[in-house]
Write a protein that holds these residues in place. Structure first.
Motif, PDB file in Angstrom:
ATOM      1  N   ASN A  97      -1.798 -43.036  33.183  1.00  0.00           N
ATOM      2  CA  ASN A  97      -1.962 -44.231  34.021  1.00  0.00           C
ATOM      3  C   ASN A  97      -0.992 -44.122  35.207  1.00  0.00           C
ATOM      4  O   ASN A  97       0.193 -44.419  35.076  1.00  0.00           O
ATOM      5  CB  ASN A  97      -1.657 -45.487  33.176  1.00  0.00           C
ATOM      6  CG  ASN A  97      -1.840 -46.773  33.971  1.00  0.00           C
ATOM      7  OD1 ASN A  97      -1.212 -47.782  33.663  1.00  0.00           O
ATOM      8  ND2 ASN A  97      -2.692 -46.760  34.963  1.00  0.00           N
ATOM      9  N   LYS A 100      -5.305 -50.814  42.909  1.00  0.00           N
ATOM     10  CA  LYS A 100      -4.975 -51.045  41.490  1.00  0.00           C
ATOM     11  C   LYS A 100      -5.357 -52.484  41.105  1.00  0.00           C
ATOM     12  O   LYS A 100      -6.013 -52.697  40.086  1.00  0.00           O
ATOM     13  CB  LYS A 100      -3.476 -50.788  41.258  1.00  0.00           C
ATOM     14  CG  LYS A 100      -3.029 -51.067  39.835  1.00  0.00           C
ATOM     15  CD  LYS A 100      -1.577 -50.661  39.638  1.00  0.00           C
ATOM     16  CE  LYS A 100      -0.978 -51.198  38.348  1.00  0.00           C
ATOM     17  NZ  LYS A 100      -1.642 -50.768  37.141  1.00  0.00           N
ATOM     18  N   GLU A 101      -4.959 -53.411  41.947  1.00  0.00           N
ATOM     19  CA  GLU A 101      -5.248 -54.825  41.639  1.00  0.00           C
ATOM     20  C   GLU A 101      -6.761 -55.054  41.541  1.00  0.00           C
ATOM     21  O   GLU A 101      -7.247 -55.723  40.637  1.00  0.00           O
ATOM     22  CB  GLU A 101      -4.649 -55.693  42.742  1.00  0.00           C
ATOM     23  CG  GLU A 101      -4.463 -57.140  42.314  1.00  0.00           C
ATOM     24  CD  GLU A 101      -3.929 -57.979  43.458  1.00  0.00           C
ATOM     25  OE1 GLU A 101      -3.020 -57.521  44.173  1.00  0.00           O
ATOM     26  OE2 GLU A 101      -4.467 -59.090  43.648  1.00  0.00           O
ATOM     27  N   SER A 134      -5.674 -47.841  37.141  1.00  0.00           N
ATOM     28  CA  SER A 134      -5.924 -49.125  36.464  1.00  0.00           C
ATOM     29  C   SER A 134      -5.674 -48.995  34.958  1.00  0.00           C
ATOM     30  O   SER A 134      -6.372 -48.252  34.263  1.00  0.00           O
ATOM     31  CB  SER A 134      -7.372 -49.565  36.731  1.00  0.00           C
ATOM     32  OG  SER A 134      -7.784 -50.489  35.759  1.00  0.00           O
ATOM     33  N   SER A 135      -4.693 -49.752  34.463  1.00  0.00           N
ATOM     34  CA  SER A 135      -4.389 -49.677  33.024  1.00  0.00           C
ATOM     35  C   SER A 135      -5.526 -50.287  32.196  1.00  0.00           C
ATOM     36  O   SER A 135      -5.782 -49.842  31.073  1.00  0.00           O
ATOM     37  CB  SER A 135      -3.067 -50.389  32.720  1.00  0.00           C
ATOM     38  OG  SER A 135      -3.145 -51.712  33.176  1.00  0.00           O
ATOM     39  N   ASN A 136      -6.220 -51.248  32.763  1.00  0.00           N
ATOM     40  CA  ASN A 136      -7.323 -51.871  32.000  1.00  0.00           C
ATOM     41  C   ASN A 136      -8.513 -50.917  31.842  1.00  0.00           C
ATOM     42  O   ASN A 136      -9.181 -50.911  30.810  1.00  0.00           O
ATOM     43  CB  ASN A 136      -7.773 -53.178  32.672  1.00  0.00           C
ATOM     44  CG  ASN A 136      -6.711 -54.249  32.532  1.00  0.00           C
ATOM     45  OD1 ASN A 136      -5.906 -54.209  31.600  1.00  0.00           O
ATOM     46  ND2 ASN A 136      -6.688 -55.205  33.454  1.00  0.00           N
ATOM     47  N   PHE A 180      -9.136 -52.891  40.727  1.00  0.00           N
ATOM     48  CA  PHE A 180      -9.787 -52.276  39.559  1.00  0.00           C
ATOM     49  C   PHE A 180      -9.152 -52.678  38.224  1.00  0.00           C
ATOM     50  O   PHE A 180      -9.685 -52.313  37.180  1.00  0.00           O
ATOM     51  CB  PHE A 180      -9.843 -50.754  39.714  1.00  0.00           C
ATOM     52  CG  PHE A 180     -10.899 -50.324  40.694  1.00  0.00           C
ATOM     53  CD1 PHE A 180     -12.242 -50.333  40.339  1.00  0.00           C
ATOM     54  CD2 PHE A 180     -10.560 -49.965  41.985  1.00  0.00           C
ATOM     55  CE1 PHE A 180     -13.226 -49.970  41.250  1.00  0.00           C
ATOM     56  CE2 PHE A 180     -11.532 -49.597  42.914  1.00  0.00           C
ATOM     57  CZ  PHE A 180     -12.873 -49.594  42.543  1.00  0.00           C
ATOM     58  N   GLU A 181      -8.062 -53.448  38.264  1.00  0.00           N
ATOM     59  CA  GLU A 181      -7.578 -54.007  36.991  1.00  0.00           C
ATOM     60  C   GLU A 181      -8.615 -55.015  36.488  1.00  0.00           C
ATOM     61  O   GLU A 181      -8.759 -55.240  35.302  1.00  0.00           O
ATOM     62  CB  GLU A 181      -6.200 -54.673  37.144  1.00  0.00           C
ATOM     63  CG  GLU A 181      -5.036 -53.715  37.317  1.00  0.00           C
ATOM     64  CD  GLU A 181      -4.777 -52.786  36.121  1.00  0.00           C
ATOM     65  OE1 GLU A 181      -5.550 -52.778  35.153  1.00  0.00           O
ATOM     66  OE2 GLU A 181      -3.789 -52.023  36.200  1.00  0.00           O
ATOM     67  N   ASN A 182      -9.369 -55.589  37.416  1.00  0.00           N
ATOM     68  CA  ASN A 182     -10.492 -56.456  37.037  1.00  0.00           C
ATOM     69  C   ASN A 182     -11.706 -55.560  36.772  1.00  0.00           C
ATOM     70  O   ASN A 182     -12.546 -55.341  37.633  1.00  0.00           O
ATOM     71  CB  ASN A 182     -10.762 -57.439  38.182  1.00  0.00           C
ATOM     72  CG  ASN A 182     -11.938 -58.355  37.872  1.00  0.00           C
ATOM     73  OD1 ASN A 182     -12.518 -58.301  36.788  1.00  0.00           O
ATOM     74  ND2 ASN A 182     -12.283 -59.194  38.834  1.00  0.00           N
ATOM     75  N   THR A 183     -11.779 -55.035  35.566  1.00  0.00           N
ATOM     76  CA  THR A 183     -12.798 -54.021  35.255  1.00  0.00           C
ATOM     77  C   THR A 183     -14.224 -54.565  35.372  1.00  0.00           C
ATOM     78  O   THR A 183     -15.136 -53.826  35.733  1.00  0.00           O
ATOM     79  CB  THR A 183     -12.590 -53.465  33.829  1.00  0.00           C
ATOM     80  OG1 THR A 183     -12.579 -54.558  32.928  1.00  0.00           O
ATOM     81  CG2 THR A 183     -11.303 -52.697  33.710  1.00  0.00           C
ATOM     82  N   ASP A 191      -6.091 -42.572  35.803  1.00  0.00           N
ATOM     83  CA  ASP A 191      -6.547 -43.742  36.561  1.00  0.00           C
ATOM     84  C   ASP A 191      -5.352 -44.650  36.837  1.00  0.00           C
ATOM     85  O   ASP A 191      -4.442 -44.756  36.023  1.00  0.00           O
ATOM     86  CB  ASP A 191      -7.638 -44.512  35.809  1.00  0.00           C
ATOM     87  CG  ASP A 191      -8.514 -45.302  36.761  1.00  0.00           C
ATOM     88  OD1 ASP A 191      -9.659 -44.891  37.024  1.00  0.00           O
ATOM     89  OD2 ASP A 191      -8.029 -46.337  37.306  1.00  0.00           O
TER      90      ASP A 191
END
Ligand SMILES: C[S@@+](CC[C@H](N)C(=O)[O-])C[C@H]1O[C@@H](n2cnc3c(N)ncnc32)[C@H](O)[C@@H]1O
Length: 243
Positions: free
Chosen positions: A94, A9-10, A71-73, A12-15, A69
């Motif tokens: 999410n 998650k961490e 990842s919320s972003n 892919f939060e960085n899209t 997904d």
């Protein structure tokens, strides 16, 4: 959420980290378009959806689309990508896929691209997806074959890179034979596949996304007219569940 899920998650939060390679996303989107050409669907599941770039274009041929997904972003981008008139038939969730209780035998198309490499258990992932698929339903899954010679080159390149920039994240090694044996043993039939190579090894930064797209298409063709398939380590498969 497991420790593995928290790390993923961490990541892919960085899209931007993933979306920089958008030529690959374009190839995936076109492959799914070709594989499903002329088909209409009642209930489509895209796990993991990322930005929805692969499944949102199917909305004009689907009664309902569920995007999941962790990842919320990624999902924030997906939400912006859904045309206004299709919002009511799109569900966005999410969550960690493994923590969801979804209805069994209920989807006639499940798309799973880019997930096998990131989960605790590829086998558990496949079992869960197969249980959600309707009889006669279609399953499109992507895997980089860990036993392909190009994958050995990629791993060698990553090991060398790791000597300079230490990276703790490692991808699962899943083989083509594991995918085929596992799915065929759960009553799914392989209909077709398309192969190419995702990695340009150390040369990736030399080319723009547009150039990498063109080079890939020139060498491997597309899902309608594939070329040099035995040299491709990255598979997108289309399986069908027996009725
Ligand atoms: C490589 S991207 C693939 C996205 C999209 N399917 C594509 O092909 O471009 C992997 C995605 O999987 C999501 N993901 C990883 N583990 C997940 C899990 N357990 N449940 C839901 N999503 C997950 C990540 O957040 C990320 O957006």
């Amino acid at each position: 959420m497991t420790d593995k899920s928290k790390v993923v998650k961490e990541l892919f939060e960085n899209t931007a980290l993933y979306l920089t390679y958008d030529y690959n996303l374009q190839i995936r989107k076109e492959t799914v378009e070709t594989f499903t050409s002329g088909m209409n669907f009642t209930n489509v599941l895209d796990i993991p959806s990322g930005t929805g770039a692969i499944s949102i274009p199917l909305l004009n041929r689907a009664e309902k689309l569920t995007l999941i997904d962790i990842s919320s972003n990624m999902l924030a981008i997906a939400k912006k990508n859904i045309p206004e008139n299709y919002l009511s038939k799109t569900e966005i969730i999410n969550a960690d896929f493994f923590e969801l209780n979804l209805p069994e035998n209920s989807y006639d198309l499940i798309i799973c691209l880019g997930l096998l490499a990131h989960v605790n258990s590829p086998e558990q992932l496949i079992n869960k997806i197969v249980s959600l698929l309707k009889p006669d339903g279609i399953f499109i899954i992507q895997n980089t074959d860990a036993s392909h010679s190009y994958s050995y080159l990629i791993r060698l390149y990553l090991r060398l890179k790791n000597l300079i920039h230490k990276q703790s994240y490692s991808l699962n090694k899943v083989t083509d034979s594991f995918i085929k044996n596992k799915l065929q043993s759960t009553d799914l039939e392989l209909i077709k596949s398309y192969r190419y190579n995702q990695s340009f090894l150390g040369f990736s930064n030399l080319f723009s996304n547009e150039k990498k797209y063109k080079l890939t298409r020139n060498f491997f063709g597309d899902a309608t007219n594939p070329k040099n398939q035995s040299l491709g380590s990255d598979y997108t498969y289309l399986f069908k569940k027996k009725s």
